[in-house]
Design a protein around this motif. Structure first.
Motif, PDB file in Angstrom:
ATOM      1  N   VAL A 209       0.872  -1.173   0.000  1.00 54.18           N
ATOM      2  CA  VAL A 209       0.000   0.000   0.000  1.00 54.18           C
ATOM      3  C   VAL A 209       0.911   1.225   0.000  1.00 54.18           C
ATOM      4  CG1 VAL A 209      -1.784   1.269   1.220  1.00 54.18           C
ATOM      5  CG2 VAL A 209      -1.766  -1.212   1.318  1.00 54.18           C
ATOM      6  N   ASN A 210       0.628   2.112  -0.932  1.00 56.92           N
ATOM      7  CA  ASN A 210       1.416   3.345  -1.011  1.00 56.92           C
ATOM      8  C   ASN A 210       0.480   4.540  -0.946  1.00 56.92           C
ATOM      9  OD1 ASN A 210       3.014   1.316  -3.203  1.00 56.92           O
ATOM     10  ND2 ASN A 210       4.209   2.318  -1.605  1.00 56.92           N
ATOM     11  N   GLY A 211       1.053   5.692  -0.743  1.00 58.34           N
ATOM     12  CA  GLY A 211       0.262   6.913  -0.815  1.00 58.34           C
ATOM     13  C   GLY A 211      -0.288   7.390   0.514  1.00 58.34           C
ATOM     14  N   ILE A 212       0.181   6.778   1.626  1.00 54.23           N
ATOM     15  CA  ILE A 212      -0.289   7.243   2.942  1.00 54.23           C
ATOM     16  C   ILE A 212       0.848   8.001   3.600  1.00 54.23           C
ATOM     17  CG2 ILE A 212      -1.123   6.532   5.202  1.00 54.23           C
ATOM     18  CD1 ILE A 212      -2.454   4.176   3.887  1.00 54.23           C
ATOM     19  N   GLU A 213       0.539   9.217   4.004  1.00 53.88           N
ATOM     20  CA  GLU A 213       1.596  10.086   4.549  1.00 53.88           C
ATOM     21  C   GLU A 213       2.115   9.577   5.889  1.00 53.88           C
ATOM     22  OE1 GLU A 213      -1.471  12.740   2.435  1.00 53.88           O
ATOM     23  OE2 GLU A 213      -1.506  11.054   3.837  1.00 53.88           O
ATOM     24  N   THR A 214       3.387   9.827   6.159  1.00 53.27           N
ATOM     25  CA  THR A 214       3.997   9.367   7.411  1.00 53.27           C
ATOM     26  C   THR A 214       3.537  10.193   8.602  1.00 53.27           C
ATOM     27  OG1 THR A 214       5.908  10.722   6.844  1.00 53.27           O
ATOM     28  CG2 THR A 214       6.063   8.380   6.343  1.00 53.27           C
ATOM     29  N   SER A 215       2.779  11.269   8.357  1.00 52.19           N
ATOM     30  CA  SER A 215       2.259  12.049   9.473  1.00 52.19           C
ATOM     31  C   SER A 215       1.171  11.278  10.227  1.00 52.19           C
ATOM     32  CB  SER A 215       1.697  13.376   8.971  1.00 52.19           C
ATOM     33  OG  SER A 215       0.718  13.142   7.985  1.00 52.19           O
ATOM     34  N   TYR A 216       0.669  10.210   9.613  1.00 50.45           N
ATOM     35  CA  TYR A 216      -0.330   9.368  10.269  1.00 50.45           C
ATOM     36  C   TYR A 216       0.367   8.166  10.878  1.00 50.45           C
ATOM     37  CZ  TYR A 216      -3.803  12.115   7.802  1.00 50.45           C
ATOM     38  OH  TYR A 216      -4.570  13.157   7.351  1.00 50.45           O
ATOM     39  N   LYS A 217      -0.038   7.857  12.118  1.00 54.56           N
ATOM     40  CA  LYS A 217       0.587   6.736  12.820  1.00 54.56           C
ATOM     41  C   LYS A 217      -0.195   5.458  12.505  1.00 54.56           C
ATOM     42  CE  LYS A 217       1.973   5.134  17.339  1.00 54.56           C
ATOM     43  NZ  LYS A 217       1.463   4.943  18.659  1.00 54.56           N
ATOM     44  N   ILE A 218       0.536   4.468  12.014  1.00 57.72           N
ATOM     45  CA  ILE A 218      -0.088   3.177  11.671  1.00 57.72           C
ATOM     46  C   ILE A 218       0.725   2.082  12.333  1.00 57.72           C
ATOM     47  CG2 ILE A 218      -0.649   1.594   9.776  1.00 57.72           C
ATOM     48  CD1 ILE A 218      -0.856   4.025   7.956  1.00 57.72           C
ATOM     49  N   GLU A 219       0.015   1.086  12.839  1.00 62.94           N
ATOM     50  CA  GLU A 219       0.730   0.004  13.535  1.00 62.94           C
ATOM     51  C   GLU A 219       0.686  -1.291  12.755  1.00 62.94           C
ATOM     52  OE1 GLU A 219      -0.250   1.667  18.017  1.00 62.94           O
ATOM     53  OE2 GLU A 219      -1.170  -0.181  17.317  1.00 62.94           O
ATOM     54  N   SER A 220       1.758  -2.046  12.912  1.00 64.11           N
ATOM     55  CA  SER A 220       1.797  -3.362  12.287  1.00 64.11           C
ATOM     56  C   SER A 220       0.765  -4.256  12.983  1.00 64.11           C
ATOM     57  CB  SER A 220       3.199  -3.945  12.469  1.00 64.11           C
ATOM     58  OG  SER A 220       3.291  -5.182  11.833  1.00 64.11           O
ATOM     59  N   GLY A 221       0.088  -5.089  12.207  1.00 65.76           N
ATOM     60  CA  GLY A 221      -0.944  -5.948  12.785  1.00 65.76           C
ATOM     61  C   GLY A 221      -2.335  -5.391  12.563  1.00 65.76           C
ATOM     62  N   ASN A 222      -2.431  -4.134  12.114  1.00 68.64           N
ATOM     63  CA  ASN A 222      -3.750  -3.554  11.827  1.00 68.64           C
ATOM     64  C   ASN A 222      -4.367  -4.216  10.615  1.00 68.64           C
ATOM     65  OD1 ASN A 222      -3.423  -1.793  13.894  1.00 68.64           O
ATOM     66  ND2 ASN A 222      -3.385   0.074  12.667  1.00 68.64           N
ATOM     67  N   LYS A 241      -3.777  -8.128   6.625  1.00 71.60           N
ATOM     68  CA  LYS A 241      -3.220  -7.528   7.819  1.00 71.60           C
ATOM     69  C   LYS A 241      -1.850  -6.959   7.495  1.00 71.60           C
ATOM     70  CE  LYS A 241      -4.275  -9.829  11.995  1.00 71.60           C
ATOM     71  NZ  LYS A 241      -3.974 -10.760  13.046  1.00 71.60           N
ATOM     72  N   ILE A 242      -1.525  -5.844   8.173  1.00 70.57           N
ATOM     73  CA  ILE A 242      -0.212  -5.225   7.928  1.00 70.57           C
ATOM     74  C   ILE A 242       0.867  -6.064   8.596  1.00 70.57           C
ATOM     75  CG2 ILE A 242       1.197  -3.190   8.369  1.00 70.57           C
ATOM     76  CD1 ILE A 242      -1.367  -1.559   8.325  1.00 70.57           C
ATOM     77  N   THR A 243       1.915  -6.395   7.856  1.00 73.93           N
ATOM     78  CA  THR A 243       3.021  -7.159   8.430  1.00 73.93           C
ATOM     79  C   THR A 243       4.266  -6.303   8.601  1.00 73.93           C
ATOM     80  OG1 THR A 243       3.659  -7.881   6.216  1.00 73.93           O
ATOM     81  CG2 THR A 243       2.282  -9.384   7.492  1.00 73.93           C
ATOM     82  N   SER A 244       4.375  -5.231   7.815  1.00 71.67           N
ATOM     83  CA  SER A 244       5.574  -4.398   7.961  1.00 71.67           C
ATOM     84  C   SER A 244       5.298  -2.981   7.475  1.00 71.67           C
ATOM     85  CB  SER A 244       6.723  -5.046   7.183  1.00 71.67           C
ATOM     86  OG  SER A 244       7.410  -4.144   6.394  1.00 71.67           O
ATOM     87  N   ILE A 245       5.853  -2.009   8.193  1.00 74.41           N
ATOM     88  CA  ILE A 245       5.729  -0.597   7.780  1.00 74.41           C
ATOM     89  C   ILE A 245       7.119   0.013   7.804  1.00 74.41           C
ATOM     90  CG2 ILE A 245       4.662   1.607   8.269  1.00 74.41           C
ATOM     91  CD1 ILE A 245       2.675   0.219   9.964  1.00 74.41           C
ATOM     92  N   THR A 246       7.494   0.584   6.667  1.00 82.03           N
ATOM     93  CA  THR A 246       8.780   1.291   6.609  1.00 82.03           C
ATOM     94  C   THR A 246       8.565   2.568   5.808  1.00 82.03           C
ATOM     95  OG1 THR A 246       9.332  -0.003   4.642  1.00 82.03           O
ATOM     96  CG2 THR A 246      10.294  -0.737   6.724  1.00 82.03           C
ATOM     97  N   TYR A 247       9.555   3.438   5.848  1.00 79.81           N
ATOM     98  CA  TYR A 247       9.466   4.639   5.025  1.00 79.81           C
ATOM     99  C   TYR A 247       9.693   4.242   3.565  1.00 79.81           C
ATOM    100  CZ  TYR A 247       9.726   7.401   9.293  1.00 79.81           C
ATOM    101  OH  TYR A 247       9.469   7.942  10.531  1.00 79.81           O
ATOM    102  N   ASP A 248       8.941   4.866   2.670  1.00 79.80           N
ATOM    103  CA  ASP A 248       9.104   4.601   1.244  1.00 79.80           C
ATOM    104  C   ASP A 248      10.497   5.083   0.823  1.00 79.80           C
ATOM    105  OD1 ASP A 248       8.920   4.302  -1.470  1.00 79.80           O
ATOM    106  OD2 ASP A 248       6.955   5.213  -1.627  1.00 79.80           O
ATOM    107  N   SER A 249      11.269   4.178   0.230  1.00 81.48           N
ATOM    108  CA  SER A 249      12.661   4.529  -0.100  1.00 81.48           C
ATOM    109  C   SER A 249      12.723   5.637  -1.155  1.00 81.48           C
ATOM    110  CB  SER A 249      13.414   3.291  -0.606  1.00 81.48           C
ATOM    111  OG  SER A 249      12.717   2.728  -1.692  1.00 81.48           O
TER     112      SER A 249
END
Lengths: 282, 165
Positions: A209-222, A241-249
């Motif tokens: 999933v792309n296009g979600i700003e890092t200003s929003y807090k999202i947790e793995s497992g959601n 379910k979300i398995t990993s969240i990192t900054y878009d390179s």
């Protein structure tokens, strides 16, 4: 009698056949996919053979787990029947509360129910390597491109190519899939919001999933939900379910979210397609 | 060359490739499965006489296309590679299973990459994993295909190919 021998130069034959192949490739899909449709419809029975077998079932630990003592089976059966009754009662209470909510607020909040607008389909073949299924329903059954497909209580994909009697389902893990989803997130003030983004399969059994700003807090497992769309899906449904969240390179202002699908493609046998509801505007 | 045996072998390959049976031996999360059409292409293009080898390559490609979308990509790929292979049939001599495995590996790489490129041009759909998948499919096909080659070689006379003495 002399045997018939083809008298044509090899290069000329290759040129003619190449021309035919290019014409077939460039021809409208509507015509060229008829052969595909006829093949899958004709041999659906043979193609489905082997879908129940899983290699890991042959391991000794799996074999041992298959059989249990009769007394334990009886005990589990009774517990299952009690749980089923409780589940039915809870569903009845939930529907009652939803009806009350709809009446009180004047908005539609009911979860999708089985009825007209859903078509059961059997899976003819599974091509998990490209994230595609072939099902035994087509335009003759009211299937149209873009309709959602549900399996194991999750949205597993959408209808891709539709033929007369068969259709291809593009799973959410397919690279051809681009599904609008929403994810639970928290904004800078700590308020719960549902952020939307496009989820694309990466061809390896997971999605991004792309296009979600890092200003929003999202947790793995959601959980990740397929967005409700008028004429396609009545309410959001879980896709994974979300398995990993990192900054878009490539753009560190956005998240790079990896989602694992909630369904198991190898154990899918039957699915149902959400067909257009006549009372909903197309 | 007996066309009936080619059609039967192509039909078996179609059923296995389009159905669920090969899913039971698929490897890793990329679901890598052997490509049976490449084995048939290697055998018939190398063993067949000029024109019939070209026609056989086209027929194998057609059968591969019937079970996939878009139609046409496999026909082009198998025709070109079959033609090239048949042109070299006096140079390439397969006597051992290892040689058959190497040939099938190279062919499978060529078929998979060429077909992926044609499909990408035709559908504008780019699959970022096609390089790794192509390599995996080629390795798997080469290993299993060498055994299939050995079986096809044993049945050469039945398939209509004269064994060289």
């Amino acid at each position: 009698m002399a045997k018939f021998k083809l008298k044509i130069h090899k290069g000329v034959l290759v040129f003619i056949l190449l021309l035919v192949s290019i014409l077939v490739l460039l021809a409208p899909k509507h015509y060229t996919t008829k052969a595909n449709d006829i093949f899958y419809k004709t041999f659906a029975g043979i193609l489905q053979f082997g879908s129940d077998f899983h290699f890991e079932d042959l391991s000794s630990s799996a074999m041992n787990k298959r059989t249990i003592a009769y007394e334990e089976y009886e005990k589990l059966l009774k517990e299952n029947q009690v749980l089923e009754k409780k589940t039915k009662e809870l569903i009845r209470q939930r529907n009652k509360i939803h009806s009350w909510y709809e009446t009180a607020t004047g908005t539609r909040q009911r979860l999708p129910e089985l009825g007209p607008g859903y078509i059961w389909a059997a899976i003819i073949s599974t091509k998990a390597e490209i994230g595609q299924l072939t099902i035994d329903r087509g335009t003759a059954d009211g299937i149209e491109k873009g309709q959602c497909v549900i399996g194991q209580d999750y949205v597993i994909g959408t209808i891709g190519d539709v033929l007369g009697y068969t259709s291809k389902v593009e799973l959410i893990t397919s690279t051809a899939q681009n599904l609008l989803v929403e994810i639970e997130a928290f904004d800078e003030d700590g308020n719960e919001v549902y952020k939307r983004g496009f989820m694309r399969g990466d061809g390896t059994g997971t999605c991004k999933v792309n296009g979600i700003e890092t200003s929003y807090k999202i947790e793995s497992g959601n959980f990740v939900y397929a967005v409700d769309m008028e004429g396609f899906l009545l309410s959001p449904m879980i896709v994974g379910k979300i398995t990993s969240i990192t900054y878009d390179s490539q753009n560190p202002l956005f998240w790079d979210i990896i989602v694992a699908p909630s369904f198991d493609v190898r154990s899918l046998e039957k699915v149902f397609a959400v067909t257009m509801q006549p009372e909903v505007n197309k | 060359m007996k066309w009936a045996s080619l059609i039967i072998l192509c039909f078996i390959a179609m059923i296995l490739a389009a159905g669920n049976m090969l899913n039971t031996i698929a490897l890793t999360s990329l679901f890598i499965k052997p490509d049976l059409f490449v084995v048939l292409l290697a055998f018939f293009a190398l063993k067949g006489e000029n024109l019939y080898a070209v026609l056989a390559s086209f027929v194998i490609g057609l059968c591969a296309d019937i079970i996939s979308i878009p139609m046409g990509a496999s026909m082009i790929t198998f025709l070109l590679i079959g033609f090239a292979l048949n042109s070299m049939n006096k140079i390439i001599v397969i006597k051992r299973m290892f040689s058959a495995a190497v040939l099938i590996f190279v062919l499978s790489l060529a078929v998979n990459y060429l077909r992926s490129i044609i499909v990408m041009f035709a559908t504008a759909d780019f699959n970022g994993q096609f390089f790794i998948k192509g390599l995996g499919i080629s390795l798997y096909t080469a290993i299993l295909g060498s055994f299939a080659w050995w079986g096809l070689n044993l049945a050469s006379d039945f398939l209509g190919f004269k064994t060289r003495r």
